[in-house]
Design an enzyme around this catalytic site. Structure first.
Site, PDB file in Angstrom:
ATOM      1  N   GLY A   1       0.879  -1.194   0.117  1.00 54.52           N
ATOM      2  CA  GLY A   1       0.005   0.000  -0.019  1.00 54.52           C
ATOM      3  C   GLY A   1       0.834   1.239  -0.100  1.00 54.52           C
ATOM      4  O   GLY A   1       1.373   1.710  -0.873  1.00 54.52           O
ATOM      5  N   ARG A   2       1.112   1.730   1.161  1.00 49.22           N
ATOM      6  CA  ARG A   2       1.916   2.900   1.433  1.00 49.22           C
ATOM      7  C   ARG A   2       2.928   2.698   2.605  1.00 49.22           C
ATOM      8  O   ARG A   2       2.350   2.126   3.514  1.00 49.22           O
ATOM      9  CB  ARG A   2       1.204   4.052   1.584  1.00 49.22           C
ATOM     10  CG  ARG A   2       0.403   4.708   0.267  1.00 49.22           C
ATOM     11  CD  ARG A   2       1.409   5.134  -0.803  1.00 49.22           C
ATOM     12  NE  ARG A   2       0.873   5.662  -1.923  1.00 49.22           N
ATOM     13  CZ  ARG A   2       0.384   5.186  -2.848  1.00 49.22           C
ATOM     14  NH1 ARG A   2       0.820   3.942  -3.136  1.00 49.22           N
ATOM     15  NH2 ARG A   2      -0.291   5.975  -4.317  1.00 49.22           N
TER      16      ARG A   2
ATOM     17  N   GLU B   1      11.069   7.175   0.701  1.00 51.63           N
ATOM     18  CA  GLU B   1      11.408   6.667  -0.591  1.00 51.63           C
ATOM     19  C   GLU B   1      12.274   7.634  -1.603  1.00 51.63           C
ATOM     20  O   GLU B   1      11.606   8.761  -1.519  1.00 51.63           O
ATOM     21  CB  GLU B   1      10.180   6.190  -1.361  1.00 51.63           C
ATOM     22  CG  GLU B   1       9.605   4.904  -0.751  1.00 51.63           C
ATOM     23  CD  GLU B   1       8.534   4.409  -1.383  1.00 51.63           C
ATOM     24  OE1 GLU B   1       8.159   4.870  -2.700  1.00 51.63           O
ATOM     25  OE2 GLU B   1       7.941   3.432  -0.923  1.00 51.63           O
TER      26      GLU B   1
ATOM     27  N   HIS C   1       9.665  -0.312  -4.399  1.00 51.98           N
ATOM     28  CA  HIS C   1       8.251   0.126  -4.945  1.00 51.98           C
ATOM     29  C   HIS C   1       8.232  -0.237  -6.510  1.00 51.98           C
ATOM     30  O   HIS C   1       7.911   0.566  -7.259  1.00 51.98           O
ATOM     31  CB  HIS C   1       8.147   1.843  -4.724  1.00 51.98           C
ATOM     32  CG  HIS C   1       6.850   2.002  -4.829  1.00 51.98           C
ATOM     33  ND1 HIS C   1       6.408   3.135  -4.203  1.00 51.98           N
ATOM     34  CD2 HIS C   1       5.868   1.514  -5.217  1.00 51.98           C
ATOM     35  CE1 HIS C   1       5.035   3.409  -4.175  1.00 51.98           C
ATOM     36  NE2 HIS C   1       4.555   2.291  -4.833  1.00 51.98           N
TER      37      HIS C   1
END
Length: 352
Positions: free
Chosen positions: A256-257, A286, A305
């Site tokens: 997700g995040r 990130e 990611h």
């Protein structure tokens, strides 16, 4: 930036053709030009390359407003700042197509508040679901032990667990969650989905509202997957209490995040053996700093990611953009349009 016409504000005879400017990365335009050409009476492509050079491949300018396609080519280009500036500079952003599903990025929040129409994409769910299966097969299949056996040249049997015999808790049962659930159900796994909607799903054995999630439900799961949006309610969802409820033999996954997870608490939990392993495709910061303990932790599988990064995702995004472009020019509804109120809510949450 090559002198955007909407910055110069000078009259141009070509604008009388009543076109929409199409702001698009040059690489994307090259892929799609043959399919965009039939729309030449309605759009005026304006391309940006990685050297920050803007060009008019068809030599026209629009007057009706700007359509912008925010895709991988644009977002990950060395010229992304110029793409952003161009989007911000237009007096009328008629429609913005984003390849992102989420709205929590600061740039996308601002664009969403500026655009008359804003659409998102969920086609990356297919690739992300396969990333989840890869991480699951590697963990339950004792991939690390198998690799060690090969490296040590030891011909030995490595018992493993079948993914089809596992129980899953998927927090965020939207496009990604359902795509994961569909694949897991095909293997025979038991799936519990968590989402605010009361709608049932053929890809879950059991559905819960977030308020119904208990420590017992967490503890029953062999794998817990987070693929929900980031909000004030979900930030640090996976904290020390969450991890302490997990089974010692379980797998924790986050696609997700990053801020969904209290990363300090995760490291402590892994050091204590509960859960057994974590597979992360997203992190709080990130790119992840070189000094982060997540890099070298023996119980963490980490990717940068990259779960949605496939040729199939790019192809499906292009197809959705072309479909939406035809609908937009015909005055028809677009797929995955976001209500303006959603950006007002995000703005209040993150202070933008």
């Amino acid at each position: 930036m090559g002198g955007l016409y909407w910055q110069k504000g000078q009259p141009n005879q070509a604008r009388e053709r009543n076109l929409y400017d199409l702001l698009i990365h040059e690489r994307t335009f090259s892929r799609l030009e043959a399919r965009l050409k039939p729309l030449a009476e309605q759009i005026a492509p304006y391309t940006l390359n990685d050297s920050s050079e803007f060009r008019r491949p068809w030599g026209s300018e629009g007057s009706k407003g700007v359509i912008a396609y925010g895709n991988t080519d644009a977002f990950f280009s060395p010229a992304v700042r110029d793409f952003v500036k161009a989007v911000y500079a237009t007096p009328r952003l008629a429609w913005f197509q984003s390849i992102a599903a989420g709205l929590d990025n600061e740039f996308l929040q601002k664009v969403g508040q500026k655009a008359e129409i804003y659409t998102v994409s969920h086609v990356q769910a297919h690739a992300i679901a396969e990333w989840v299966l890869w991480a699951a097969f590697d963990f339950f299949g004792e991939g690390a032990a198998r690799r060690r056996s090969q490296q040590d040249r030891k011909w030995q049997k490595v018992p493993f667990r079948e993914v089809g015999e596992t129980r899953w808790l998927i927090y965020g049962f939207g496009h990604i969650g359902e795509n994961v659930g569909r694949r897991l159900k095909a293997l025979g796994a038991h799936v519990t989905g968590v989402r605010r909607s009361s709608a049932v799903s053929p890809f879950a054995d059991h559905m819960l509202h977030p308020d119904q999630l208990t420590e017992e439900e967490i503890g029953l799961a062999d794998a817990v997957l987070l693929c929900c949006p980031l909000t004030t309610a979900t930030e640090n969802l996976a904290d020390a209490n969450f991890f302490s409820a997990m089974s010692p033999s379980s797998l924790f996954l986050n696609v997700g995040r990053g801020p969904l997870v209290d990363e300090d608490a995760l490291v402590v939990a892994l050091d204590g053996g509960r859960p057994a392993h974590a597979a992360l495709d997203v992190t709080r910061q990130e790119p992840l700093p070189p000094g982060s303990p997540l890099w070298g932790h023996p119980a963490i599988t980490l990717t940068a990611h990259t779960a949605p990064t496939t040729a199939g995702t790019d192809r499906r995004n292009d197809e959705q953009f072309l479909e939406n472009l035809s609908s937009f020019l015909a005055g028809k509804p677009l797929r995955h349009e976001v209500d303006a109120e959603a950006f007002k809510a995000q703005s209040s949450v993150y202070g933008t």
